[in-house]
Scaffold this motif. Structure first.
Motif, short mmCIF file in Angstrom:
data_model
loop_
_atom_site.label_atom_id
_atom_site.label_comp_id
_atom_site.label_asym_id
_atom_site.label_seq_id
_atom_site.Cartn_x
_atom_site.Cartn_y
_atom_site.Cartn_z
N ILE A 26 54.73 63.85 18.40
CA ILE A 26 54.81 62.45 18.48
C ILE A 26 54.44 61.62 19.30
O ILE A 26 53.98 60.49 19.03
N ALA A 27 55.01 61.98 20.64
CA ALA A 27 54.78 61.04 21.34
C ALA A 27 53.28 60.82 21.43
O ALA A 27 52.62 59.88 22.27
N ILE A 43 51.85 59.36 29.11
CA ILE A 43 52.59 60.29 27.44
C ILE A 43 54.41 60.45 28.01
O ILE A 43 54.84 60.42 26.73
N GLU A 44 54.99 59.91 28.88
CA GLU A 44 56.22 60.15 29.17
C GLU A 44 56.93 59.29 28.69
O GLU A 44 58.11 59.17 28.89
N TYR A 45 56.18 58.11 29.04
CA TYR A 45 56.98 56.44 28.74
C TYR A 45 57.10 56.71 26.69
O TYR A 45 58.01 56.27 26.33
N ASN A 49 60.79 57.18 24.21
CA ASN A 49 60.29 56.06 23.29
C ASN A 49 60.96 57.03 22.37
O ASN A 49 61.29 56.02 21.07
N VAL A 50 60.32 57.85 22.13
CA VAL A 50 60.10 59.01 20.74
C VAL A 50 61.69 58.85 21.04
O VAL A 50 62.27 59.32 19.92
N SER A 153 57.28 53.53 14.64
CA SER A 153 58.76 53.14 15.36
C SER A 153 58.84 53.18 16.46
O SER A 153 59.54 52.14 17.63
N SER A 154 58.14 53.78 17.64
CA SER A 154 58.10 54.69 19.00
C SER A 154 56.83 53.39 19.56
O SER A 154 57.56 53.02 20.52
#
Ligand code: MG
Length: 165
Positions: A26-27, A43-45, A49-50, A153-154
């Protein structure tokens, strides 16, 4: 965040995993649609957020409801004509998109715009899930929209946080 939200976040993550979808998947969508705006986006950030999106009660409830309908449909347990509508992913059914809007709704208009985009372009895992739904006896009618809504949404969450900064 309440204790129930915390417990249900874990349940939602497990349920998504059981349907072949990871937080990273999803990220990846979030990163794809936001990287053009923020050059240092990682990708970590996006994953952080996900996970934050998955802490919301409204989001969890949509995940539980939509995936339950997909699973019941696979087993042929929905009453007709619903089972056939969901199984065939009938284009005019539309309740899958409407349910997913319950996720996007929490995050305002940027979420809505992004949701339309990922749904239309079938970004990343959405394309994969869509193909599984079409080519196997798995039902992914609700899942593809849920993934798109969480990713959108993320992305919206990231945009709002950047504006605040
Ligand atoms: Mg769908």
């Amino acid at each position: 965040m309440s204790y129930t939200d915390l417990v249900n976040k874990e349940k939602a993550i497990k349920l998504l995993l059981s349907r072949g979808v990871t937080i990273r998947d999803i990220a990846d969508i979030t990163l794809t649609i936001q990287k053009q705006y923020y050059e240092n986006l990682t990708i970590e950030y996006c994953e952080e957020n996900v996970i934050k999106v998955l802490e919301k009660t409204e989001v969890q409830n949509v995940i539980f409801t939509g995936i339950a309908l997909d699973i019941l449909c696979e087993k042929g347990l929905l009453p007709e004509p619903l089972n056939e509508l969901v199984a065939s992913d009938y284009p005019l059914y539309g309740v899958d998109e409407i349910l997913a809007l319950g996720i996007v709704n929490v995050y305002g208009s940027i979420g809505l715009t992004n949701f339309g985009y990922v749904d239309k372009e079938k970004v990343g895992i959405i394309n994969k899930v869509d193909k599984i739904g079409k080519r196997t006896d798995k039902c992914m009618t609700f899942l593809d929209d849920i993934i798109g809504a969480i990713a959108a949404s993320s992305a919206s969450r990231i945009a709002h946080n950047r504006i605040k900064e």
